[in-house]
Design a protein around this motif. Structure first.
Motif, PDB file in Angstrom:
ATOM      1  N   TYR A 109     -22.749  88.279 -55.607  1.00 41.45           N
ATOM      2  CA  TYR A 109     -23.845  87.512 -56.330  1.00 41.45           C
ATOM      3  C   TYR A 109     -24.468  86.629 -55.172  1.00 41.45           C
ATOM      4  O   TYR A 109     -24.113  86.303 -54.226  1.00 41.45           O
ATOM      5  CB  TYR A 109     -22.985  86.345 -57.071  1.00 41.45           C
ATOM      6  N   TRP A 110     -25.748  86.494 -55.661  1.00 38.81           N
ATOM      7  CA  TRP A 110     -26.688  85.344 -54.816  1.00 38.81           C
ATOM      8  C   TRP A 110     -27.123  84.362 -56.052  1.00 38.81           C
ATOM      9  O   TRP A 110     -27.498  84.514 -56.778  1.00 38.81           O
ATOM     10  CB  TRP A 110     -27.980  85.966 -54.373  1.00 38.81           C
ATOM     11  N   TYR A 111     -26.742  83.014 -55.525  1.00 39.29           N
ATOM     12  CA  TYR A 111     -27.143  82.031 -56.176  1.00 39.29           C
ATOM     13  C   TYR A 111     -27.939  81.118 -55.566  1.00 39.29           C
ATOM     14  O   TYR A 111     -28.064  80.801 -54.509  1.00 39.29           O
ATOM     15  CB  TYR A 111     -25.635  81.049 -56.757  1.00 39.29           C
ATOM     16  N   ARG A 112     -28.639  80.182 -56.290  1.00 41.31           N
ATOM     17  CA  ARG A 112     -29.427  78.973 -55.661  1.00 41.31           C
ATOM     18  C   ARG A 112     -29.123  77.756 -56.397  1.00 41.31           C
ATOM     19  O   ARG A 112     -28.970  77.616 -57.669  1.00 41.31           O
ATOM     20  CB  ARG A 112     -31.226  79.167 -55.951  1.00 41.31           C
ATOM     21  N   GLN A 113     -28.647  76.821 -55.518  1.00 37.11           N
ATOM     22  CA  GLN A 113     -28.276  75.702 -56.139  1.00 37.11           C
ATOM     23  C   GLN A 113     -29.253  74.464 -55.547  1.00 37.11           C
ATOM     24  O   GLN A 113     -29.264  74.130 -54.187  1.00 37.11           O
ATOM     25  CB  GLN A 113     -27.006  75.261 -55.687  1.00 37.11           C
ATOM     26  N   ALA A 134     -33.408  74.690 -51.122  1.00 38.49           N
ATOM     27  CA  ALA A 134     -32.058  74.588 -51.991  1.00 38.49           C
ATOM     28  C   ALA A 134     -30.984  75.057 -51.119  1.00 38.49           C
ATOM     29  O   ALA A 134     -31.282  75.420 -49.962  1.00 38.49           O
ATOM     30  CB  ALA A 134     -32.168  75.461 -53.235  1.00 38.49           C
ATOM     31  N   VAL A 135     -30.128  75.082 -51.890  1.00 36.45           N
ATOM     32  CA  VAL A 135     -28.722  75.616 -51.128  1.00 36.45           C
ATOM     33  C   VAL A 135     -28.605  77.149 -51.577  1.00 36.45           C
ATOM     34  O   VAL A 135     -28.660  77.385 -52.792  1.00 36.45           O
ATOM     35  CB  VAL A 135     -27.268  75.126 -51.105  1.00 36.45           C
ATOM     36  N   TYR A 136     -28.466  78.093 -50.756  1.00 40.97           N
ATOM     37  CA  TYR A 136     -28.331  79.729 -51.361  1.00 40.97           C
ATOM     38  C   TYR A 136     -27.044  80.036 -50.984  1.00 40.97           C
ATOM     39  O   TYR A 136     -26.576  80.063 -49.922  1.00 40.97           O
ATOM     40  CB  TYR A 136     -29.507  80.567 -50.457  1.00 40.97           C
ATOM     41  N   LEU A 137     -26.143  80.324 -52.060  1.00 42.10           N
ATOM     42  CA  LEU A 137     -24.766  80.668 -51.915  1.00 42.10           C
ATOM     43  C   LEU A 137     -24.669  82.078 -52.458  1.00 42.10           C
ATOM     44  O   LEU A 137     -25.323  82.678 -53.177  1.00 42.10           O
ATOM     45  CB  LEU A 137     -24.100  79.779 -53.111  1.00 42.10           C
ATOM     46  N   CYS A 138     -23.586  82.884 -51.646  1.00 45.21           N
ATOM     47  CA  CYS A 138     -23.376  84.099 -51.845  1.00 45.21           C
ATOM     48  C   CYS A 138     -21.950  84.176 -52.297  1.00 45.21           C
ATOM     49  O   CYS A 138     -21.107  83.259 -51.946  1.00 45.21           O
ATOM     50  CB  CYS A 138     -23.535  84.956 -50.454  1.00 45.21           C
ATOM     51  N   ALA A 139     -21.595  84.982 -53.235  1.00 46.63           N
ATOM     52  CA  ALA A 139     -20.193  84.918 -53.729  1.00 46.63           C
ATOM     53  C   ALA A 139     -19.863  86.505 -53.919  1.00 46.63           C
ATOM     54  O   ALA A 139     -20.913  87.443 -54.223  1.00 46.63           O
ATOM     55  CB  ALA A 139     -20.059  84.212 -55.215  1.00 46.63           C
ATOM     56  N   GLY A 157     -18.971  81.748 -50.361  1.00 48.17           N
ATOM     57  CA  GLY A 157     -19.254  81.410 -49.031  1.00 48.17           C
ATOM     58  C   GLY A 157     -19.892  79.919 -48.900  1.00 48.17           C
ATOM     59  O   GLY A 157     -19.859  79.131 -49.859  1.00 48.17           O
ATOM     60  N   GLN A 158     -20.036  79.408 -47.581  1.00 44.38           N
ATOM     61  CA  GLN A 158     -20.242  78.031 -47.466  1.00 44.38           C
ATOM     62  C   GLN A 158     -21.955  77.957 -47.784  1.00 44.38           C
ATOM     63  O   GLN A 158     -22.054  76.544 -47.873  1.00 44.38           O
ATOM     64  CB  GLN A 158     -20.044  77.525 -46.099  1.00 44.38           C
ATOM     65  N   GLY A 159     -22.654  78.785 -47.889  1.00 40.97           N
ATOM     66  CA  GLY A 159     -24.175  78.549 -48.340  1.00 40.97           C
ATOM     67  C   GLY A 159     -25.022  78.404 -47.075  1.00 40.97           C
ATOM     68  O   GLY A 159     -24.296  78.029 -45.933  1.00 40.97           O
ATOM     69  N   THR A 160     -26.243  78.690 -47.361  1.00 43.04           N
ATOM     70  CA  THR A 160     -27.350  78.332 -46.354  1.00 43.04           C
ATOM     71  C   THR A 160     -28.205  77.235 -47.034  1.00 43.04           C
ATOM     72  O   THR A 160     -28.558  77.402 -48.217  1.00 43.04           O
ATOM     73  CB  THR A 160     -28.197  79.572 -46.158  1.00 43.04           C
ATOM     74  N   ARG A 161     -28.268  76.245 -46.397  1.00 36.87           N
ATOM     75  CA  ARG A 161     -29.130  75.068 -46.682  1.00 36.87           C
ATOM     76  C   ARG A 161     -30.656  75.187 -46.062  1.00 36.87           C
ATOM     77  O   ARG A 161     -30.610  75.278 -45.005  1.00 36.87           O
ATOM     78  CB  ARG A 161     -28.605  73.689 -46.462  1.00 36.87           C
TER      79      ARG A 161
END
Lengths: 114, 115
Positions: free
Chosen positions: A33-37, A88-93, A106-110
């Motif tokens: 998954y790719w999420y945006r937070q 945003a923070v982009y999260l991979c799961a 994952g820890q995410g990319t800000r």
């Protein structure tokens, strides 16, 4: 065992520039998954892969966002060109492709777009 | 998107007290999951409850699920300062069409435990 690895952790770019994020999921996990937070919000799904197939990209802004998952393992998410609102923070799961399984993040990319 | 909604948005309690967070959702689900996120970090899975389960425990965590009301609650007993974090419910919902969005997160509850 290593968890989900994302890079970079932080990225600052000027608007209209391209940017790419990389994700290495947990070994053996078929689903990615790719999420945006956004700040103070919950994660919003951008795209979901089952192996190398993008089975749900309905929330991905396709005019500027693209993603790929080579050989069903690592994945990259690209934005071109970036806009201020992409900050945003982009999260991979990742998770196993089966019912009732948890996702590992994952820890995410800000990303900061200036 | 069909997100779960957490309530309250923010909760501040004293160390040692119990904390209860609620989640409501809209569609039929396979399971409901709770995650924790410390500031600036990724999400950590806490507990998963299947649609045919009504209650589940894990250490100081207790989760309930009421599918008739489409709601869930997370109870943290004997809270500690280290429990300070944001808590999210995520619904693994049954899609209407193949490949539709799954594992949808709510907006979260920001929990603060005061020493």
């Amino acid at each position: 065992e290593a968890g989900v690895v994302q890079s970079p952790r932080y990225k600052i770019i000027e608007k209209k520039q391209p940017v790419a994020f990389w994700c290495n999921p947990i070994s053996g996990h078929n689903t990615l998954y790719w999420y945006r937070q956004n700040l103070g919000q919950g994660p919003e799904l951008l795209i979901r892969y089952e192996n190398e197939e993008a089975v749900d990209d309905s929330q991905l802004p396709k005019d500027r966002f693209s993603a790929e998952r080579l050989k069903g393992v690592d994945s990259t998410l690209k934005i071109q060109p970036a806009e201020l609102g992409d900050s945003a923070v982009y999260l991979c799961a990742s998770s196993f492709l089966s019912r009732d399984t948890e996702a590992f993040f994952g820890q995410g990319t800000r990303l900061t777009v200036v | 998107s069909q997100q779960g909604e957490e309530d309250p948005q923010a909760l501040s309690i004293q160390e040692g007290e119990n904390a209860t967070m609620n989640c409501s959702y809209k569609t039929s689900i396979n399971n409901l999951q709770w995650y924790r996120q410390n500031s600036g970090r990724g999400l950590v899975h806490l507990i998963l409850i299947r649609s045919n389960e009504r209650e589940k425990h894990s250490g100081r965590l207790r989760v309930t699920l009421d599918t008739s009301k489409k709601s869930s609650s997370l109870l943290i007993t004997a809270s500690r300062a280290a429990d300070t974090a944001s808590y999210f419910c995520a619904t693994d919902f049954i899609p209407l069409i193949q490949g539709a969005q799954k594992l949808v997160f709510g907006q979260g509850t920001r929990l603060t435990i005061n020493p």
